[in-house]
Each structure stands twice: as structure tokens, then as C-alpha cells.
Design a protein around this motif. Structure first.
Motif: not given
Ligand code: 8YV
Length: 319
Positions: A152-156, A179-185, A193-195
Motif C-alpha cells: 500500500g502506497i500513501i501518496g502517489m 487525493r485524486s486518482r491517477l491517469d491510467p498511464d 483506493h479512495d480512502s
């Protein structure tokens, strides 16, 4: 035109100091000691710019007392939790940082800490080094394998993604909270995960890669440690403030955590003496970005920001 005067309060890389001196009038703290708030305030009357590290604290109180001669704080760090940005902005002082260039070096240290904690490096090294390695057995010093495990990585952000790339190379199943989902690339197949709580529940291994802010201070507290699978391993290469160290010690005592890898602590320099008793905690003294090439790249990035600023342009890393 008179060259700007730049204060360099820490011993930056030789290449950085060489370039800085070629282009600016420099005041360099060759002794490399820490500067007090009073030092920062006093020096601000003598220089147009400063290249500090995360060890120089430009708090709101300091910002209010800085001399108006100081125009730019070109940090030699990606993290800027040592700078009160609103207070500095209110004083009209530009602040920059050094993103990108330290992502791989920091991700490498996170990998080292994760593997070291998982495979009992502190214990094993101490055993061989002390001359007390008297027996061997297949049931001896058995650790935890990362291959196939969930990380699990917190902060991508940049460092989180560099770490994910390395973890992918180790065959890990990557989960992340951001905080926001990354683009697929950028996501590269990782599970979003949204939390934070949701990502913790699947983190056999956990690595922290978010900045220290009022919102993230104490992010890993007793309630959050309780959400991890039993026997998890936590790695922190971001900032000590993210972890409640008393809760971390409780999690180690209860076995909730099988180990931890730490490059940063609430108190720096120094660390937490209570953690020294734990051989399953692999600790380093905040050296995530300490490689020759990365130190040069950080120094050059800070100088690029200064060059742009004094050329009347917007620095690339203006915050
Ligand atoms: C640096 C860091 O060593 O860049 C950061 O935010 O924490 C470290 O990698 C340090 O800040 C250098 O100033």
C-alpha cells in the motif's frame, strides 16, 4: 550589475558550490552547522537569496522578521514543511523546491528499508558482526517475502510512483491512496483506493510518500495501525511527523507490525531512542536523497530556480 549575494547555510555538493560561486557572491557555511531562527533573521539582511535545506526552519515567526533584502528562498529539498509558505508569500518572498530529481534515490532507500525490515537485516547483521553466529537452521531468521505481497502506497506523487515502479519489479501487488486518482498511464495497473483506511486494510507492506501538512500530521495513529493486516511492515521515507511514534511502538509490541523501516523521525537529528530496542526496525538518518548524482541534481535545480528568478523570469519550481 552587481551580482546577487546568496547564503548557503549547509554543505551542498562540490559541483553545486562550484557553480554557485561562479555565478553569485556566496556566503557559505563551511562548518555545516545548524542555524537558529536568529541566524536566519540576521542573515536575511546580508543576502538576496538563500539555498536552505529542510533543516532551516522558516516559520511564520521567522518570516515576519526577515529583512526585506531577502527575495527568494530556493530550497534544496522537495519537502517544504520547514517553510511557512503563506507567511513567506505575505512578505513577498519567493519560495522554490527541487521536485523530480530525488524521486529515484528516495524510492531506492524505501526499497532498502522495506527489504531490510522484511528480511531482518538489523538482526542478521548484528549477529554476524558480533561473532555470535554459532548455529544455522532452516527455521532460523525466517522473514517476510515481498514478492507477490500487497504493498500500500500513501501518496502517489513523484516519489510514490518511483517506489511503485521498483515494487512492481519485485512482483508486488500495488495499491495506493492519493487525493485524486491517477491517469491510467501513471497508475500502471495499480489499484486505487479512495480512502487511507481502505488501502491500509490490504497493506501487507505500507510505504508513506505524502508531504507533512497539518492534515497528514499523525496520519499513522493507533486507529490506523489497527487497520493493517497482522504482521504488516511499514516504511517511512517521507517525514517523521506522519507517524505517531508511540502508536508505532505499541503496534510493534503487539505484533500488529512485524517490522518497520524508517528514514525519518519526529525528532531530527536524533531519532527516537525508544526505537533502538527493536531489532525489527531498520533505521537510517534521513538519507533518502543522499547520493552523489542526486545531491548534484538537487543543487543544480535550486540554482536553476535562482538563475531564472534573477533573470526576471518565473522559476520553474516556484511554489
Ligand atoms: C533532503 C528531503 O535530504 O528533499 C527533501 O524533502 O527530505 C531530503 O531528501 C533534504 O531535505 C535536503 O535538504
Amino acid at each position: 550589475m552587481k551580482r546577487p549575494t546568496v547564503w548557503i547555510p549547509r554543505r551542498l555538493s562540490d559541483a553545486t558550490l562550484e557553480r554557485a560561486q561562479a555565478d553569485y557572491d556566496c556566503i557559505i557555511n563551511w562548518e555545516d552547522g545548524l542555524s537558529s531562527a536568529d541566524d536566519l533573521i540576521a542573515m536575511s539582511a546580508k543576502v538576496d537569496a538563500v539555498i536552505p535545506c529542510h533543516s532551516e526552519h522558516f516559520s511564520a515567526e521567522v518570516a515576519a522578521q526577515l529583512d526585506s533584502r531577502l527575495k527568494i528562498i530556493a530550497n534544496h529539498s522537495v519537502g517544504v514543511d520547514h517553510c511557512d509558505l503563506p507567511a513567506l508569500k505575505a512578505r513577498g518572498i519567493a519560495v522554490t523546491n527541487t521536485p523530480d530529481v530525488l524521486s529515484d534515490a528516495t524510492a531506492e532507500i524505501a526499497m532498502l528499508l522495506m527489504l531490510g525490515a522484511a528480511r531482518r537485516a538489523v538482526e542478521g547483521d548484528a549477529l554476524v558482526r558480533s561473532g555470535n553466529w554459532k548455529v544455522w537452521s532452516p527455521s532460523f531468521m525466517v522473514g517476510k517475502q515481498v514478492t507477490g505481497a500487497r504493498i500500500g502506497i500513501i501518496g502517489m506523487g513523484r516519489v510514490g510512483r518511483a517506489f511503485a515502479e521498483k515494487a512492481r519489479g519485485f512482483g508486488m501487488d500495488i495499491h495506493y491512496y492519493n487525493r485524486s486518482r491517477l491517469d491510467p498511464d501513471l497508475e500502471q495497473g495499480a489499484t486505487y483506493h479512495d480512502s487511507i483506511d481502505s488501502v491500509l486494510a490490504v497493506s501487507d507492506f505500507l510505504s508513506l510518500h505524502c508531504p507533512a501538512t497539518p492534515e497528514t500530521t499523525g496520519l499513522m495513529n493507533a486507529d490506523r495501525f489497527a487497520l493493517l493486516p497482522d504482521g504488516a511492515v511499514m516504511v517511512n521515507t517521507a517525514r517523521g511527523a506522519l507517524v505517531d511514534e508511540a502508536a508505532l511502538i505499541d503496534a510493534l509490541d503487539s505484533g500488529k507490525l512485524a517490522g518497520a523501516g524508517l528514514d525519518c523521525f519526529v525528532t531530527e537529528p536524533g531519532g527516537n531512542p525508544r526505537l533502538s530496542a527493536y531489532q525489527n526496525v531498520f533505521m537510517l538518518p534521513h538519507i533518502g536523497s543522499a547520493t552523489v548524482s542526486t545531491r548534484d541534481a538537487m543543487g543544480f535545480r535550486a540554482l536553476n530556480n535562482l538563475d531564472a528568478f534573477f533573470a526576471g523570469q518565473t522559476p520553474g519550481d516556484l511554489l
